[in-house]
Design an enzyme around this catalytic site. Sequence first.
Site, PDB file in Angstrom:
ATOM      1  N   ASP A 101       0.842  -1.203   0.000  1.00 25.27           N
ATOM      2  CA  ASP A 101       0.000   0.000   0.000  1.00 25.27           C
ATOM      3  C   ASP A 101       0.881   1.258   0.000  1.00 25.27           C
ATOM      4  O   ASP A 101       0.601   2.227  -0.699  1.00 25.27           O
ATOM      5  CB  ASP A 101      -0.906  -0.012   1.247  1.00 25.27           C
ATOM      6  CG  ASP A 101      -1.634  -1.340   1.374  1.00 25.27           C
ATOM      7  OD1 ASP A 101      -2.568  -1.574   0.621  1.00 25.27           O
ATOM      8  OD2 ASP A 101      -1.225  -2.171   2.220  1.00 25.27           O
ATOM      9  N   HIS A 159      -4.739  -3.502   6.375  1.00 24.35           N
ATOM     10  CA  HIS A 159      -4.564  -3.746   4.937  1.00 24.35           C
ATOM     11  C   HIS A 159      -5.933  -4.115   4.365  1.00 24.35           C
ATOM     12  O   HIS A 159      -6.252  -5.282   4.141  1.00 24.35           O
ATOM     13  CB  HIS A 159      -3.542  -4.868   4.707  1.00 24.35           C
ATOM     14  CG  HIS A 159      -3.390  -5.238   3.256  1.00 24.35           C
ATOM     15  ND1 HIS A 159      -2.950  -4.354   2.304  1.00 24.35           N
ATOM     16  CD2 HIS A 159      -3.632  -6.396   2.595  1.00 24.35           C
ATOM     17  CE1 HIS A 159      -2.925  -4.952   1.126  1.00 24.35           C
ATOM     18  NE2 HIS A 159      -3.338  -6.197   1.273  1.00 24.35           N
TER      19      HIS A 159
HETATM   20  P1  NAD Z   1      -1.760 -18.544  -4.348  1.00 28.36           P
HETATM   21  O1  NAD Z   1      -3.072 -19.236  -4.238  1.00 28.36           O
HETATM   22  O2  NAD Z   1      -1.134 -18.386  -5.690  1.00 28.36           O
HETATM   23  O3  NAD Z   1      -0.691 -19.248  -3.423  1.00 28.36           O
HETATM   24  C1  NAD Z   1      -0.971 -19.594  -2.100  1.00 28.36           C
HETATM   25  C2  NAD Z   1      -0.189 -20.849  -1.818  1.00 28.36           C
HETATM   26  O4  NAD Z   1      -0.333 -21.121  -0.442  1.00 28.36           O
HETATM   27  C3  NAD Z   1      -0.719 -22.074  -2.581  1.00 28.36           C
HETATM   28  O5  NAD Z   1       0.347 -22.668  -3.293  1.00 28.36           O
HETATM   29  C4  NAD Z   1      -1.260 -22.978  -1.491  1.00 28.36           C
HETATM   30  O6  NAD Z   1      -1.072 -24.355  -1.767  1.00 28.36           O
HETATM   31  C5  NAD Z   1      -0.420 -22.520  -0.294  1.00 28.36           C
HETATM   32  N1  NAD Z   1      -1.008 -22.830   0.999  1.00 28.36           N
HETATM   33  C6  NAD Z   1      -2.310 -22.844   1.374  1.00 28.36           C
HETATM   34  N2  NAD Z   1      -2.426 -23.218   2.656  1.00 28.36           N
HETATM   35  C7  NAD Z   1      -1.176 -23.428   3.125  1.00 28.36           C
HETATM   36  C8  NAD Z   1      -0.647 -23.844   4.372  1.00 28.36           C
HETATM   37  N3  NAD Z   1      -1.431 -24.127   5.400  1.00 28.36           N
HETATM   38  N4  NAD Z   1       0.695 -23.954   4.491  1.00 28.36           N
HETATM   39  C9  NAD Z   1       1.502 -23.684   3.450  1.00 28.36           C
HETATM   40  N5  NAD Z   1       1.068 -23.309   2.238  1.00 28.36           N
HETATM   41  C10 NAD Z   1      -0.256 -23.173   2.070  1.00 28.36           C
HETATM   42  O7  NAD Z   1      -1.943 -17.122  -3.636  1.00 28.36           O
HETATM   43  P2  NAD Z   1      -0.980 -15.866  -3.718  1.00 28.36           P
HETATM   44  O8  NAD Z   1      -1.411 -15.002  -4.852  1.00 28.36           O
HETATM   45  O9  NAD Z   1       0.440 -16.283  -3.607  1.00 28.36           O
HETATM   46  O10 NAD Z   1      -1.435 -15.085  -2.395  1.00 28.36           O
HETATM   47  C11 NAD Z   1      -1.163 -15.614  -1.115  1.00 28.36           C
HETATM   48  C12 NAD Z   1      -1.827 -14.755  -0.043  1.00 28.36           C
HETATM   49  O11 NAD Z   1      -1.250 -13.452  -0.034  1.00 28.36           O
HETATM   50  C13 NAD Z   1      -3.323 -14.525  -0.243  1.00 28.36           C
HETATM   51  O12 NAD Z   1      -3.995 -14.617   0.999  1.00 28.36           O
HETATM   52  C14 NAD Z   1      -3.401 -13.127  -0.795  1.00 28.36           C
HETATM   53  O13 NAD Z   1      -4.655 -12.524  -0.567  1.00 28.36           O
HETATM   54  C15 NAD Z   1      -2.305 -12.470  -0.005  1.00 28.36           C
HETATM   55  N6  NAD Z   1      -1.770 -11.204  -0.504  1.00 28.36           N
HETATM   56  C16 NAD Z   1      -1.487 -10.248   0.428  1.00 28.36           C
HETATM   57  C17 NAD Z   1      -0.948  -9.027   0.023  1.00 28.36           C
HETATM   58  C18 NAD Z   1      -0.642  -7.952   1.030  1.00 28.36           C
HETATM   59  O14 NAD Z   1      -0.315  -6.825   0.632  1.00 28.36           O
HETATM   60  N7  NAD Z   1      -0.673  -8.210   2.332  1.00 28.36           N
HETATM   61  C19 NAD Z   1      -0.686  -8.804  -1.327  1.00 28.36           C
HETATM   62  C20 NAD Z   1      -0.997  -9.804  -2.252  1.00 28.36           C
HETATM   63  C21 NAD Z   1      -1.535 -11.012  -1.811  1.00 28.36           C
HETATM   64  C1  LMR Z   2      -3.440  -6.687  -2.593  1.00 30.18           C
HETATM   65  O1  LMR Z   2      -3.555  -5.654  -1.940  1.00 30.18           O
HETATM   66  O2  LMR Z   2      -3.123  -6.682  -3.808  1.00 30.18           O
HETATM   67  C2  LMR Z   2      -3.649  -8.017  -1.910  1.00 30.18           C
HETATM   68  O3  LMR Z   2      -4.064  -7.844  -0.590  1.00 30.18           O
HETATM   69  C3  LMR Z   2      -4.549  -8.921  -2.663  1.00 30.18           C
HETATM   70  C4  LMR Z   2      -5.986  -8.465  -2.568  1.00 30.18           C
HETATM   71  O4  LMR Z   2      -6.827  -9.284  -2.199  1.00 30.18           O
HETATM   72  O5  LMR Z   2      -6.258  -7.306  -2.878  1.00 30.18           O
END
Ligand code: NAD
Ligand code: LMR
Length: 323
Positions: A157, A185
């Site tokens: 952000d 967030h």
């Molecule tokens: P994704 O689905 O591509 O990957 C997630 C991975 O986590 C998968 O490979 C899945 O098998 C694995 N997983 C699920 N449960 C698990 C566990 N208990 N232990 C280990 N691995 C596990 O998703 P992504 O795009 O990589 O996003 C991951 C997370 O990050 C999501 O919750 C998404 O919303 C979040 N995210 C947060 C931000 C932020 O700014 N905070 C930004 C982007 C994404």
């Molecule tokens: C983001 O800010 O891009 C992540 O938290 C993914 C989402 O769900 O928006």
Amino acid sequence: MPKTITITGAAGQIGYQLAFRIASGQLLGDKTKVNLKLLEINPALEALKGVAMELEDCAFKSLGEVTITDDASIAFGGSDFAFLVGAKPRGPGMERSDLLIENAQIFSIQGKAINHNANKNIKVLVVGNPANTNALIASANAPDINPRSFSAMMRLDHNRAIAQLAKKTSFHSSLIKKVAIWGNHSTTQYPDINNALINSTKALDLLGQDWVRNNFSPAVQKRGAEIIQARGLSSAASAASAAIDHMNDWEMGSDEGDWVSMAIPSDGSYGISEGIIFSYPVTCKDGDYSIVQELNLDGFSQESIKASELELLQEREAIKHLL
Ligand code: NAD
Ligand code: LMR
């Protein structure tokens, strides 16, 4: 001395970016050897094996051992830095808080595994959404680790806010300082440029309050959803990049004369309830962070910050059985 770095969800979108960037030295510099411990759920272990093969094929000078596992106690064994990414992402039309109940259990299990297996000075960054409350769950389940070791990611952000200001003013992002993101967030986050400087000029002298409230703030607050709309998937490369920025600044120090935004356990600063994982402007030095104090918050800022605090208190209430 090699450092042990854990990445959960390492075969997912963000994990796939993060592993290679860390292995190549972008977190701690290419002189520090890193051992990677990559955690996945059992059905994704085959894909994770492929990630490990590709890491091997890069022949990175700073990469030591790579461990792949579906056992959290192995993944967090001796861990110095942990990126808790593995969790379900939201899809179009969802709010991040819709993931709370589904993802919460993961962070309770991993908090316990960190408590029993990690280096006691570990630094933990929670990325999996809803990141702030997941970090609270992980910390509450790790009673032997200092709560200050647990943080959640607001750096995406923060970087998005800088990018919007750079686009609007045509000044390079490196000339934009002292942006702050407060709160959760989520769309209640408060992007604050009251103290921001753009090429050493007060941002508000260059940009009217109208643009800030009606264009800038919503653009930053809703950028995650905009990316999901465009990509059909949530942000990944930018999220991995922000995760490295967050951990790198925490460990190595933030830039002199600037701030970064980190969600950390509130110590009551600015009247925020103690303990919730709340984003503040911070500076980092000697492997630690300090909240920027004594900022003047006008009425609008105070109200916006309170609204985000309220949301975090409601999230905490919804998962209180896991604390
Ligand atoms: P994704 O689905 O591509 O990957 C997630 C991975 O986590 C998968 O490979 C899945 O098998 C694995 N997983 C699920 N449960 C698990 C566990 N208990 N232990 C280990 N691995 C596990 O998703 P992504 O795009 O990589 O996003 C991951 C997370 O990050 C999501 O919750 C998404 O919303 C979040 N995210 C947060 C931000 C932020 O700014 N905070 C930004 C982007 C994404
Ligand atoms: C983001 O800010 O891009 C992540 O938290 C993914 C989402 O769900 O928006």
